[in-house]
Design a protein around this motif. Sequence first.
Motif, PDB file in Angstrom:
ATOM      1  N   ALA A  82      13.523  40.434 -18.091  1.00 41.75           N
ATOM      2  CA  ALA A  82      12.606  41.469 -17.608  1.00 41.75           C
ATOM      3  C   ALA A  82      13.033  42.851 -18.078  1.00 41.75           C
ATOM      4  CB  ALA A  82      12.542  41.432 -16.081  1.00 41.75           C
ATOM      5  N   GLY A  83      14.328  43.078 -18.206  1.00 39.47           N
ATOM      6  CA  GLY A  83      14.805  44.371 -18.684  1.00 39.47           C
ATOM      7  C   GLY A  83      14.758  44.510 -20.183  1.00 39.47           C
ATOM      8  N   PHE A  84      14.906  43.391 -20.902  1.00 37.43           N
ATOM      9  CA  PHE A  84      15.003  43.472 -22.364  1.00 37.43           C
ATOM     10  C   PHE A  84      13.662  43.718 -23.036  1.00 37.43           C
ATOM     11  CE2 PHE A  84      14.771  41.385 -26.522  1.00 37.43           C
ATOM     12  CZ  PHE A  84      15.703  42.152 -27.212  1.00 37.43           C
ATOM     13  N   VAL A  85      12.612  43.056 -22.583  1.00 43.77           N
ATOM     14  CA  VAL A  85      11.310  43.170 -23.267  1.00 43.77           C
ATOM     15  C   VAL A  85      10.829  44.622 -23.327  1.00 43.77           C
ATOM     16  CG1 VAL A  85       8.896  42.497 -23.201  1.00 43.77           C
ATOM     17  CG2 VAL A  85      10.665  40.791 -22.779  1.00 43.77           C
ATOM     18  N   PRO A  86      10.854  45.385 -22.229  1.00 46.39           N
ATOM     19  CA  PRO A  86      10.471  46.803 -22.339  1.00 46.39           C
ATOM     20  C   PRO A  86      11.431  47.603 -23.218  1.00 46.39           C
ATOM     21  CG  PRO A  86      10.413  46.081 -20.059  1.00 46.39           C
ATOM     22  CD  PRO A  86      11.102  45.011 -20.834  1.00 46.39           C
ATOM     23  N   LEU A  87      12.714  47.257 -23.167  1.00 48.76           N
ATOM     24  CA  LEU A  87      13.681  47.961 -24.009  1.00 48.76           C
ATOM     25  C   LEU A  87      13.351  47.791 -25.489  1.00 48.76           C
ATOM     26  CD1 LEU A  87      17.212  47.349 -22.470  1.00 48.76           C
ATOM     27  CD2 LEU A  87      16.172  49.549 -22.975  1.00 48.76           C
ATOM     28  N   LEU A  88      12.952  46.594 -25.866  1.00 50.00           N
ATOM     29  CA  LEU A  88      12.691  46.312 -27.267  1.00 50.00           C
ATOM     30  C   LEU A  88      11.591  47.204 -27.810  1.00 50.00           C
ATOM     31  CD1 LEU A  88      13.309  44.535 -29.707  1.00 50.00           C
ATOM     32  CD2 LEU A  88      11.626  42.891 -28.849  1.00 50.00           C
ATOM     33  N   PHE A  89      10.520  47.384 -27.031  1.00 51.61           N
ATOM     34  CA  PHE A  89       9.415  48.219 -27.514  1.00 51.61           C
ATOM     35  C   PHE A  89       9.653  49.697 -27.228  1.00 51.61           C
ATOM     36  CE2 PHE A  89       5.420  50.476 -26.687  1.00 51.61           C
ATOM     37  CZ  PHE A  89       4.861  50.384 -27.957  1.00 51.61           C
ATOM     38  N   PHE A  90       9.912  50.019 -25.973  1.00 51.33           N
ATOM     39  CA  PHE A  90      10.003  51.431 -25.603  1.00 51.33           C
ATOM     40  C   PHE A  90      11.268  52.101 -26.130  1.00 51.33           C
ATOM     41  CE2 PHE A  90       6.981  49.929 -22.391  1.00 51.33           C
ATOM     42  CZ  PHE A  90       5.994  50.896 -22.522  1.00 51.33           C
ATOM     43  N   LEU A 106      11.740  56.708 -14.400  1.00 57.11           N
ATOM     44  CA  LEU A 106      12.909  56.086 -13.782  1.00 57.11           C
ATOM     45  C   LEU A 106      12.942  56.362 -12.279  1.00 57.11           C
ATOM     46  CD1 LEU A 106      15.851  56.721 -16.291  1.00 57.11           C
ATOM     47  CD2 LEU A 106      15.162  54.522 -15.350  1.00 57.11           C
ATOM     48  N   TRP A 107      12.739  57.608 -11.907  1.00 59.59           N
ATOM     49  CA  TRP A 107      12.830  57.988 -10.505  1.00 59.59           C
ATOM     50  C   TRP A 107      11.748  57.291  -9.684  1.00 59.59           C
ATOM     51  CZ3 TRP A 107      10.530  61.266  -6.662  1.00 59.59           C
ATOM     52  CH2 TRP A 107      11.417  61.615  -5.626  1.00 59.59           C
ATOM     53  N   THR A 108      10.570  57.129 -10.267  1.00 57.89           N
ATOM     54  CA  THR A 108       9.477  56.450  -9.570  1.00 57.89           C
ATOM     55  C   THR A 108       9.837  54.997  -9.268  1.00 57.89           C
ATOM     56  OG1 THR A 108       7.841  57.878 -10.645  1.00 57.89           O
ATOM     57  CG2 THR A 108       7.045  55.805  -9.700  1.00 57.89           C
ATOM     58  N   THR A 109      10.450  54.307 -10.237  1.00 59.36           N
ATOM     59  CA  THR A 109      10.810  52.908 -10.017  1.00 59.36           C
ATOM     60  C   THR A 109      11.960  52.769  -9.015  1.00 59.36           C
ATOM     61  OG1 THR A 109      12.253  52.944 -11.967  1.00 59.36           O
ATOM     62  CG2 THR A 109      10.010  52.164 -12.271  1.00 59.36           C
ATOM     63  N   MET A 110      12.827  53.778  -8.963  1.00 56.16           N
ATOM     64  CA  MET A 110      13.880  53.749  -7.932  1.00 56.16           C
ATOM     65  C   MET A 110      13.260  53.749  -6.540  1.00 56.16           C
ATOM     66  SD  MET A 110      16.546  56.485  -9.569  1.00 56.16           S
ATOM     67  CE  MET A 110      17.192  56.246 -11.219  1.00 56.16           C
ATOM     68  N   ALA A 170       9.226  42.768 -11.964  1.00 56.39           N
ATOM     69  CA  ALA A 170       8.316  43.787 -12.487  1.00 56.39           C
ATOM     70  C   ALA A 170       8.915  45.180 -12.341  1.00 56.39           C
ATOM     71  CB  ALA A 170       6.971  43.706 -11.766  1.00 56.39           C
ATOM     72  N   LEU A 171       9.531  45.473 -11.215  1.00 55.75           N
ATOM     73  CA  LEU A 171      10.156  46.780 -11.007  1.00 55.75           C
ATOM     74  C   LEU A 171      11.300  47.000 -11.985  1.00 55.75           C
ATOM     75  CD1 LEU A 171      10.159  46.863  -7.102  1.00 55.75           C
ATOM     76  CD2 LEU A 171       8.908  48.418  -8.616  1.00 55.75           C
ATOM     77  N   VAL A 172      12.073  45.953 -12.243  1.00 50.32           N
ATOM     78  CA  VAL A 172      13.161  46.056 -13.226  1.00 50.32           C
ATOM     79  C   VAL A 172      12.600  46.346 -14.612  1.00 50.32           C
ATOM     80  CG1 VAL A 172      14.927  44.701 -14.440  1.00 50.32           C
ATOM     81  CG2 VAL A 172      14.811  44.654 -11.952  1.00 50.32           C
ATOM     82  N   ALA A 173      11.455  45.731 -14.942  1.00 46.93           N
ATOM     83  CA  ALA A 173      10.837  45.958 -16.249  1.00 46.93           C
ATOM     84  C   ALA A 173      10.397  47.416 -16.408  1.00 46.93           C
ATOM     85  CB  ALA A 173       9.642  45.017 -16.433  1.00 46.93           C
ATOM     86  N   VAL A 174       9.782  47.979 -15.392  1.00 53.99           N
ATOM     87  CA  VAL A 174       9.337  49.377 -15.477  1.00 53.99           C
ATOM     88  C   VAL A 174      10.541  50.320 -15.520  1.00 53.99           C
ATOM     89  CG1 VAL A 174       7.979  51.174 -14.370  1.00 53.99           C
ATOM     90  CG2 VAL A 174       7.192  48.805 -14.286  1.00 53.99           C
ATOM     91  N   HIS A 175      11.543  50.018 -14.730  1.00 50.44           N
ATOM     92  CA  HIS A 175      12.774  50.818 -14.746  1.00 50.44           C
ATOM     93  C   HIS A 175      13.393  50.813 -16.138  1.00 50.44           C
ATOM     94  CE1 HIS A 175      17.014  51.833 -13.900  1.00 50.44           C
ATOM     95  NE2 HIS A 175      16.569  52.456 -12.831  1.00 50.44           N
ATOM     96  N   SER A 176      13.397  49.659 -16.775  1.00 53.71           N
ATOM     97  CA  SER A 176      13.945  49.535 -18.118  1.00 53.71           C
ATOM     98  C   SER A 176      13.142  50.353 -19.123  1.00 53.71           C
ATOM     99  CB  SER A 176      13.961  48.058 -18.538  1.00 53.71           C
ATOM    100  OG  SER A 176      14.487  47.891 -19.821  1.00 53.71           O
ATOM    101  N   ALA A 177      11.827  50.404 -18.954  1.00 58.26           N
ATOM    102  CA  ALA A 177      10.991  51.204 -19.843  1.00 58.26           C
ATOM    103  C   ALA A 177      11.327  52.688 -19.716  1.00 58.26           C
ATOM    104  CB  ALA A 177       9.515  50.973 -19.532  1.00 58.26           C
ATOM    105  N   VAL A 183      22.428  48.291 -27.191  1.00 56.95           N
ATOM    106  CA  VAL A 183      23.444  48.511 -26.159  1.00 56.95           C
ATOM    107  C   VAL A 183      22.941  48.109 -24.772  1.00 56.95           C
ATOM    108  CG1 VAL A 183      24.782  50.299 -24.974  1.00 56.95           C
ATOM    109  CG2 VAL A 183      24.611  50.312 -27.453  1.00 56.95           C
ATOM    110  N   ALA A 184      21.700  48.442 -24.450  1.00 57.55           N
ATOM    111  CA  ALA A 184      21.163  48.092 -23.143  1.00 57.55           C
ATOM    112  C   ALA A 184      20.465  46.739 -23.163  1.00 57.55           C
ATOM    113  CB  ALA A 184      20.189  49.171 -22.666  1.00 57.55           C
ATOM    114  N   GLY A 185      19.877  46.374 -24.312  1.00 57.86           N
ATOM    115  CA  GLY A 185      19.185  45.098 -24.390  1.00 57.86           C
ATOM    116  C   GLY A 185      20.124  43.922 -24.564  1.00 57.86           C
ATOM    117  N   GLY A 186      21.214  44.136 -25.304  1.00 57.75           N
ATOM    118  CA  GLY A 186      22.187  43.061 -25.501  1.00 57.75           C
ATOM    119  C   GLY A 186      22.707  42.491 -24.197  1.00 57.75           C
TER     120      GLY A 186
END
Length: 430
Positions: free
Chosen positions: A67-75, A99-103, A122-129, A371-374
């Motif tokens: 969930a965290g990697f997919v948004p990282l890859l694009f964004f 970021l603050w909104t997802t927190m 889903a929240l982790v995905a938006v936070h990652s974006a 670094v974050a996606g790995g």
Amino acid sequence: MTEVRAARRQSSRWAIDLRPLAVPAFRRMWLGNTMAMLGFQLTAVAVPVEMYALTGESFWVGLLGLAGFVPLLFFGLWGGAVADARDRRRVLLAGSALLWTTMLGLLAHASLGVGSPVLLLALVAVHSAGFAISSPARTAALPRLLPPGLVPAAATLNFTTFTAASVVGPLAAGLIFAVTGTERGLPIAYAADALLFTGLVVAALRLPAMPPEPLGDGEVRRGGLAGIRDGLRYLTTTPVLLLSFAIDLIAMVLALPRALFPEIAEERFGGGAAVGWLFSAIAIGAMLAGLTSGWISRLRRQGLGLVVVVVGWGLAVAAAGLAQQLWLMVLLLAVAGAADLVSAVLRQSMLLVYAPDRMRGRLQGVNTVVVAGGPRLGDLRAGAMAGGFGSGVAWVGGGLLSAVLALGLAVAFPALIRYRAAAVASEQRV
């Protein structure tokens, strides 16, 4: 007196370099980053603990990585391209707002007792974006705030304070859960993260404007997908940077055992504060390495050093997976963390010095993905392997395979081993 001065000079060669803190803009960002990273680490423990509490399975904890990697890859790639085409300060602020909104979303999810693993993903995905958008701009701004000679020291300071936060944050999270229990502790951790993050927002608001630098004749600045393609095309022409990304992916995807920490803490050590110690152990070693990191900026054979510490990382992780005592596991993970700190500083210094300013945002976008996606892919790998073969095989086998493949990559493609910082500096002067 002569002996005293000699001793001071010798200690300064090893002590962390604090000169970048004399620059006000960097000092404010460093303080804001430190506060934000402390909050991030509370959430980094709280989210997998919450997921494991909801599902009782490490596989679901591993899905947090996906969930965290997919948004990282694009964004991450898109954010890097935007950071090269727009004012980096504004890009940083936009990503920080997300970021603050997802927190706040994570806080509401835990406080209201929603208990939905899918919503948590889903929240982790938006936070990652949000992280992926802001991170390239934040890191690419360093050479704008500091003279080139202070960039390696600034990178070391950032990594060291990040690891210090990675020690304090998980230990604090473990203490919160030990004292209040999981149900009450989760909202406390998420609320603290949201509060601490305001330090970075304030620091970013006080940054000077950072519009793109003028391009040479005939050059066209492009953002979006075209900018991403330009950045990736440039990366394929620089094998040293490409190999540095590849070796870090090997280390993180195959050897990082983070997704296994909740299960190992519960089954081997009875839960409680043990999970905090496991999440902080790698950072403890990295922090200690950072405090004695004065030698890193003087290292010329940076490529060879990078290979050595990545291989050491994999072997230390594998040894930690065999430990049956908490103190021994923490010690071996700390050794791995020290190797990881050196690896991170070497890669970041190579990237910031090697790449021209017009490409720094895009290459930092790639760096963010790596670094974050790995680690997120590493979480998925560890969780999936644990589900099929058990946590012991997932932990030890991953560490050994990481060391073997990293060494094999360096032997097959010797450009990384041959890289010397002095040679690059000479090329740039010419």
